[in-house]
Design a protein around this motif. Structure first.
Motif, PDB file in Angstrom:
ATOM      1  N   ASP A   1      40.538  33.728  36.117  1.00 33.93           N
ATOM      2  CA  ASP A   1      39.540  34.613  36.713  1.00 33.93           C
ATOM      3  C   ASP A   1      40.125  35.148  38.022  1.00 33.93           C
ATOM      4  O   ASP A   1      40.005  34.529  39.077  1.00 33.93           O
ATOM      5  CB  ASP A   1      38.246  33.834  36.960  1.00 33.93           C
ATOM      6  CG  ASP A   1      37.116  34.717  37.472  1.00 33.93           C
ATOM      7  OD1 ASP A   1      37.376  35.891  37.830  1.00 33.93           O
ATOM      8  OD2 ASP A   1      35.973  34.228  37.526  1.00 33.93           O
ATOM      9  N   TYR A   2      40.776  36.304  37.935  1.00 31.35           N
ATOM     10  CA  TYR A   2      41.465  36.867  39.094  1.00 31.35           C
ATOM     11  C   TYR A   2      40.503  37.183  40.245  1.00 31.35           C
ATOM     12  O   TYR A   2      40.864  37.050  41.404  1.00 31.35           O
ATOM     13  CB  TYR A   2      42.241  38.118  38.702  1.00 31.35           C
ATOM     14  CG  TYR A   2      43.363  37.836  37.735  1.00 31.35           C
ATOM     15  CD1 TYR A   2      44.465  37.083  38.128  1.00 31.35           C
ATOM     16  CD2 TYR A   2      43.322  38.309  36.438  1.00 31.35           C
ATOM     17  CE1 TYR A   2      45.490  36.804  37.242  1.00 31.35           C
ATOM     18  CE2 TYR A   2      44.344  38.041  35.556  1.00 31.35           C
ATOM     19  CZ  TYR A   2      45.430  37.295  35.951  1.00 31.35           C
ATOM     20  OH  TYR A   2      46.431  37.022  35.078  1.00 31.35           O
ATOM     21  N   ALA A   3      39.288  37.598  39.909  1.00 34.06           N
ATOM     22  CA  ALA A   3      38.314  37.919  40.952  1.00 34.06           C
ATOM     23  C   ALA A   3      37.940  36.667  41.745  1.00 34.06           C
ATOM     24  O   ALA A   3      37.840  36.704  42.972  1.00 34.06           O
ATOM     25  CB  ALA A   3      37.070  38.560  40.337  1.00 34.06           C
ATOM     26  N   LEU A   4      37.752  35.550  41.055  1.00 38.26           N
ATOM     27  CA  LEU A   4      37.416  34.301  41.741  1.00 38.26           C
ATOM     28  C   LEU A   4      38.577  33.828  42.607  1.00 38.26           C
ATOM     29  O   LEU A   4      38.383  33.393  43.742  1.00 38.26           O
ATOM     30  CB  LEU A   4      37.023  33.226  40.729  1.00 38.26           C
ATOM     31  CG  LEU A   4      36.654  31.862  41.300  1.00 38.26           C
ATOM     32  CD1 LEU A   4      35.467  31.982  42.246  1.00 38.26           C
ATOM     33  CD2 LEU A   4      36.359  30.888  40.180  1.00 38.26           C
TER      34      LEU A   4
ATOM     35  N   LYS B   1      33.510  38.354  48.189  1.00 34.34           N
ATOM     36  CA  LYS B   1      33.099  38.512  46.791  1.00 34.34           C
ATOM     37  C   LYS B   1      33.199  39.977  46.354  1.00 34.34           C
ATOM     38  O   LYS B   1      33.792  40.297  45.327  1.00 34.34           O
ATOM     39  CB  LYS B   1      31.690  37.972  46.597  1.00 34.34           C
ATOM     40  CG  LYS B   1      31.230  38.010  45.156  1.00 34.34           C
ATOM     41  CD  LYS B   1      29.878  37.318  44.995  1.00 34.34           C
ATOM     42  CE  LYS B   1      29.965  36.410  43.823  1.00 34.34           C
ATOM     43  NZ  LYS B   1      29.788  35.042  43.984  1.00 34.34           N
ATOM     44  N   VAL B   2      32.644  40.874  47.158  1.00 37.86           N
ATOM     45  CA  VAL B   2      32.674  42.306  46.838  1.00 37.86           C
ATOM     46  C   VAL B   2      34.106  42.834  46.864  1.00 37.86           C
ATOM     47  O   VAL B   2      34.527  43.560  45.954  1.00 37.86           O
ATOM     48  CB  VAL B   2      31.792  43.092  47.847  1.00 37.86           C
ATOM     49  CG1 VAL B   2      31.886  44.577  47.602  1.00 37.86           C
ATOM     50  CG2 VAL B   2      30.353  42.625  47.749  1.00 37.86           C
ATOM     51  N   LEU B   3      34.866  42.464  47.883  1.00 45.88           N
ATOM     52  CA  LEU B   3      36.246  42.942  48.009  1.00 45.88           C
ATOM     53  C   LEU B   3      37.131  42.465  46.854  1.00 45.88           C
ATOM     54  O   LEU B   3      37.953  43.222  46.348  1.00 45.88           O
ATOM     55  CB  LEU B   3      36.846  42.489  49.332  1.00 45.88           C
ATOM     56  CG  LEU B   3      36.304  43.167  50.592  1.00 45.88           C
ATOM     57  CD1 LEU B   3      36.837  42.484  51.831  1.00 45.88           C
ATOM     58  CD2 LEU B   3      36.679  44.637  50.587  1.00 45.88           C
TER      59      LEU B   3
ATOM     60  N   GLY C   1      39.434  45.269  40.066  1.00 46.07           N
ATOM     61  CA  GLY C   1      39.162  46.493  39.318  1.00 46.07           C
ATOM     62  C   GLY C   1      40.182  47.585  39.552  1.00 46.07           C
ATOM     63  O   GLY C   1      40.583  48.296  38.635  1.00 46.07           O
ATOM     64  N   SER C   2      40.640  47.721  40.788  1.00 46.04           N
ATOM     65  CA  SER C   2      41.600  48.790  41.099  1.00 46.04           C
ATOM     66  C   SER C   2      43.021  48.443  40.650  1.00 46.04           C
ATOM     67  O   SER C   2      43.843  49.322  40.472  1.00 46.04           O
ATOM     68  CB  SER C   2      41.586  49.095  42.589  1.00 46.04           C
ATOM     69  OG  SER C   2      42.097  47.993  43.312  1.00 46.04           O
ATOM     70  N   LEU C   3      43.312  47.166  40.489  1.00 45.47           N
ATOM     71  CA  LEU C   3      44.666  46.755  40.099  1.00 45.47           C
ATOM     72  C   LEU C   3      44.830  46.594  38.595  1.00 45.47           C
ATOM     73  O   LEU C   3      45.909  46.247  38.124  1.00 45.47           O
ATOM     74  CB  LEU C   3      45.042  45.453  40.802  1.00 45.47           C
ATOM     75  CG  LEU C   3      45.156  45.561  42.320  1.00 45.47           C
ATOM     76  CD1 LEU C   3      45.344  44.193  42.946  1.00 45.47           C
ATOM     77  CD2 LEU C   3      46.316  46.482  42.699  1.00 45.47           C
TER      78      LEU C   3
END
Length: 80
Positions: free
Chosen positions: A51-54, A69-71, A77-79
Motif C-alpha cells: 500500500d504505497y499511500a500508507l 494522508k491527503v499528500l 496518484g500522480s506517480l
C-alpha cells in the motif's frame, strides 16, 4: 543438524543464515507452473502489493507533515 552435505561428489558446507527463495508468477505469457517434484521442496509464501499511500503517509508524518494522508494519496496518484 548437519554441518556439510555431499552434492555430486562435492562436500558443501551448510550456512544456517543462508536460504534459497524462488518466485513464480505463472500468469505471464510463456511461463509455466513449477513441477510438482520441485514444488514439494519449497514452502509457499503469499505475497501482496504494498500500500504505497500508507507507506508514503507514514514517511510524511515522520517528517512532520500534518496533512500527510491527503499528500500521500496525491503523490501516489500522480506517480502512477
Amino acid at each position: 543438524k548437519k554441518q556439510v552435505f555431499l552434492f555430486e561428489g562435492t562436500e558443501i558446507e551448510l550456512v544456517p543464515s543462508c536460504a534459497v527463495n524462488i518466485t513464480m508468477n505463472p500468469g505471464y505469457a510463456g511461463r509455466a507452473e513449477l513441477p510438482d517434484n520441485l514444488k514439494a521442496l519449497f514452502r509457499p509464501c503469499a505475497m501482496m502489493v504494498p500500500d504505497y499511500a500508507l507507506i508514503g503517509e507514514i514517511v510524511l508524518y515522520s517528517y512532520g507533515f500534518e496533512a500527510a494522508k491527503v499528500l500521500s494519496r496525491k503523490a501516489v496518484g500522480s506517480l502512477r
